[in-house]
Scaffold this motif. Structure first.
Motif, PDB file in Angstrom:
ATOM      1  N   UNK A  88     -36.687  13.764  43.718  1.00  0.00           N
ATOM      2  CA  UNK A  88     -37.966  13.714  42.994  1.00  0.00           C
ATOM      3  C   UNK A  88     -38.185  12.349  42.351  1.00  0.00           C
ATOM      4  N   UNK A  89     -37.141  11.792  41.758  1.00  0.00           N
ATOM      5  CA  UNK A  89     -37.256  10.479  41.110  1.00  0.00           C
ATOM      6  C   UNK A  89     -37.617   9.408  42.132  1.00  0.00           C
ATOM      7  N   UNK A  90     -37.020   9.499  43.298  1.00  0.00           N
ATOM      8  CA  UNK A  90     -37.307   8.529  44.361  1.00  0.00           C
ATOM      9  C   UNK A  90     -38.777   8.589  44.767  1.00  0.00           C
ATOM     10  N   UNK A  91     -39.289   9.798  44.951  1.00  0.00           N
ATOM     11  CA  UNK A  91     -40.705   9.950  45.306  1.00  0.00           C
ATOM     12  C   UNK A  91     -41.604   9.439  44.194  1.00  0.00           C
ATOM     13  N   UNK A  92     -41.256   9.789  42.965  1.00  0.00           N
ATOM     14  CA  UNK A  92     -42.084   9.401  41.830  1.00  0.00           C
ATOM     15  C   UNK A  92     -42.141   7.884  41.677  1.00  0.00           C
ATOM     16  N   UNK A  93     -41.018   7.211  41.923  1.00  0.00           N
ATOM     17  CA  UNK A  93     -40.968   5.757  41.777  1.00  0.00           C
ATOM     18  C   UNK A  93     -41.697   5.069  42.924  1.00  0.00           C
ATOM     19  N   UNK A  94     -41.367   5.423  44.157  1.00  0.00           N
ATOM     20  CA  UNK A  94     -41.879   4.684  45.311  1.00  0.00           C
ATOM     21  C   UNK A  94     -43.308   5.028  45.701  1.00  0.00           C
ATOM     22  N   UNK A  95     -43.768   6.209  45.333  1.00  0.00           N
ATOM     23  CA  UNK A  95     -45.124   6.602  45.720  1.00  0.00           C
ATOM     24  C   UNK A  95     -46.141   6.416  44.599  1.00  0.00           C
ATOM     25  N   UNK A  96     -45.730   5.808  43.494  1.00  0.00           N
ATOM     26  CA  UNK A  96     -46.670   5.512  42.414  1.00  0.00           C
ATOM     27  C   UNK A  96     -47.706   4.504  42.915  1.00  0.00           C
ATOM     28  N   UNK A  97     -48.985   4.736  42.679  1.00  0.00           N
ATOM     29  CA  UNK A  97     -50.032   3.823  43.168  1.00  0.00           C
ATOM     30  C   UNK A  97     -49.804   2.371  42.754  1.00  0.00           C
ATOM     31  N   UNK A  98     -49.362   2.163  41.518  1.00  0.00           N
ATOM     32  CA  UNK A  98     -49.149   0.785  41.053  1.00  0.00           C
ATOM     33  C   UNK A  98     -48.022   0.114  41.839  1.00  0.00           C
ATOM     34  N   UNK A  99     -46.977   0.879  42.195  1.00  0.00           N
ATOM     35  CA  UNK A  99     -45.874   0.301  42.971  1.00  0.00           C
ATOM     36  C   UNK A  99     -46.321  -0.018  44.391  1.00  0.00           C
ATOM     37  N   UNK A 100     -47.072   0.877  45.008  1.00  0.00           N
ATOM     38  CA  UNK A 100     -47.569   0.639  46.356  1.00  0.00           C
ATOM     39  C   UNK A 100     -48.469  -0.594  46.401  1.00  0.00           C
ATOM     40  N   UNK A 101     -49.290  -0.762  45.364  1.00  0.00           N
ATOM     41  CA  UNK A 101     -50.164  -1.935  45.302  1.00  0.00           C
ATOM     42  C   UNK A 101     -49.343  -3.214  45.164  1.00  0.00           C
TER      43      UNK A 101
END
Length: 508
Positions: A448-461
């Motif tokens: 869950x932490x991995x998804x939350x970190x890597x799929x955050x819109x700000x991180x993707x941007x």
């Protein structure tokens, strides 16, 4: 002698030498650095050497047997790890069954911690080496070549063939003059295929070597200082390190970066500054990444000089967002520093970014005073730090570490099968069950932490902007994300793990 240095068959791309051996979700695969260095020492001493990294090349046991026959190999030095030890013993049994006169020495952190227990696993096992083993292998080969008794080989635990008695020889002193060792990159070039190896946070292709050995810190979970390299710092000379940078740049032009696998790269700031200035003086163009701590107190001017020398990224063990967990893992040699640890971590990341150096963050859950609330603090801590990349993993306790001893004492480890350290696919699978958190919950939280970190819109941007700005980072981001994406969607599938599966079947 004709000797094969073997990283034995197991799961494809099983990263045996990393600090927590597994098939990684990012596609990371470590070089067999220690094995290759020992191979280099054997070459230097006149032996006919072959080196096989079976998980990288996806070789089966039969392929290894065919290679042994084709090269008429007389001795095998076999690497091991805790999660693969049952498989590794099974591989050796197959090799010895096919060639009964084969001399076999097992090396690695697991056998270094449990030598007698390892030898008891099979009559096919003859000897194991303790801790740093380059010179132990050298002396073992010399003894085997001339038929000498093994009693004088320091660092060896072995079985007398006549009586079955297990003999524990004198402990070998750690290597103090690291400049005596060959460049491990020369061994990579001779035997390995560099594109096989990948670090999720590094440019690709890469090579890996050390500038030092040892670590003065005593983190309870950290396996290498406790079972292998010790807590006394030993350094290669600055000129020797710079020479290897030049060798890689000249002889391995495909390499895009160097990963410095020191336990803690910046321990001595004067020495680090001396190395940085020497690399600058020589006009080094190879970027390098390195393992580092967050609480080294470096200023932007110092970090900028290291960046000018080639520093691209630091891999930092932030571990936990909870001060009590940090205290419990003995992260600092002085407990008074623990309360300031997180503030120092934020300052370090910002200063690195100001100096042009990226940060890869390592976060761990499941230490002995972990709670559901402290795990959430860790996830929030990771998001606030905003490292370039991050990994979340459940604690993996290994024999020979304080964390393993403490978990056993408190009866937090309820599984004795070494296979259970991995899922059926070879992924990390913690065996620690705390009073208020099961090992399944630890693995699920990391998913869950991995998804939350890597799929955050700000991180993707941020990643999109980085990829558009630098073609090399685009290649790294695409390669890492393609591998990681399937795990972001499906997780580790730990509930389907059969911990009683015979891992030897994987190698076969």
């Amino acid at each position: 002698m004709r000797v094969l240095f073997l990283n034995p068959p197991f799961h494809p791309r099983f990263s045996r030498e990393q600090r927590s051996p597994a098939v990684t979700k990012s596609g990371t695969l470590y070089y067999p650095k220690w094995l290759a260095t020992a191979a280099g020492v054997a070459i230097k001493n006149g032996h006919e050497v072959d080196l096989v990294d079976a998980p990288a090349a996806e070789y089966s046991v039969q392929t290894v047997l065919d290679r042994i026959a084709a090269k008429n190999i007389e001795a095998v030095v076999c690497d091991t790890s805790t999660p693969s030890i049952i498989n590794d013993v099974h591989v050796i049994e197959q090799l010895v069954a096919a060639r009964p006169n084969l001399h076999v020495l097992m090396v690695g952190r697991h056998v270094s911690s449990l030598p007698r227990e390892t030898l008891a696993m099979s009559n096919s096992l003859q000897a194991v080496a303790i801790r740093e083993y380059e010179y132990t292998v050298r002396d073992w080969l010399e003894a085997k070549a001339c038929g000498a008794d093994l009693s004088d080989v320091d660092g060896l635990v072995w079985r007398r063939s006549a009586t079955g008695e297990v003999v524990h020889n004198k402990q070998r002193e750690a290597i103090h003059n690291l400049d005596e060792l060959p460049f491990v990159s020369e061994v990579y070039k001779r035997f390995l295929h560099t594109p096989d190896y990948f670090y999720g946070h590094s440019l690709w292709p890469l090579v890996v070597f050390d500038t030092s050995r040892g670590c003065p810190y005593h983190c309870s979970f950290c396996v290498y200082p406790q079972t292998f390299s010790g807590h006394t710092m030993r350094y290669r000379s600055v000129s020797n390190v710079a020479d290897e940078f030049e060798f890689v740049a000249r002889e391995m032009p495909e390499v895009k970066t160097v990963m410095l696998e020191d336990d803690t790269f910046i321990v001595s700031k004067p020495r680090t500054l001396e190395l940085a200035n020497e690399l600058i003086r020589r006009g080094n163009k190879l970027p390098f990444d390195a393992n580092c701590r967050a609480d080294i107190g470096s200023d932007v001017e110092f970090l900028s000089t290291v960046h000018k020398a080639g520093a691209r990224l630091f891999c930092v063990g932030f571990e936990s967002g909870d001060v009590e967990v940090i205290k419990g893992m003995h992260k600092n040699n002085d407990d008074r520093r623990d309360s300031k640890y997180h503030d120092e971590a934020h300052r370090f990341v910002r200063r690195c970014q100001d100096a042009g150096i990226m940060v890869h963050g390592c976060f761990m859950v499941g230490n002995l005073n972990e709670t559901p609330a402290s795990m959430e603090k860790t996830l929030n801590f990771a998001k606030k730090l905003r490292p370039d990349t991050a990994q979340f993993f459940p604690i993996m306790v290994y024999p020979g570490t304080v964390a393993y001893q403490e978990a056993k004492k408190r009866e937090y480890i309820q599984i004795e099968d070494w296979n259970a350290w991995l899922t059926k696919d070879g992924l990390h699978n913690s065996v620690v069950t705390l009073p208020n958190i099961t090992h399944e919950q630890l693995v699920s939280f990391c998913d869950r932490a991995r998804r939350s970190f890597y799929l955050a819109p700000s991180y993707l941007a941020y990643k999109l902007k980085q990829s558009l700005k630098d073609r090399r980072e685009l290649q790294r981001n695409l390669k890492g994300f393609i591998t990681l994406s399937k795990y972001l969607l499906r997780g580790s599938q730990h509930k389907k793990t059969d911990v009683t599966a015979k891992q030897g079947e994987v190698a076969a």
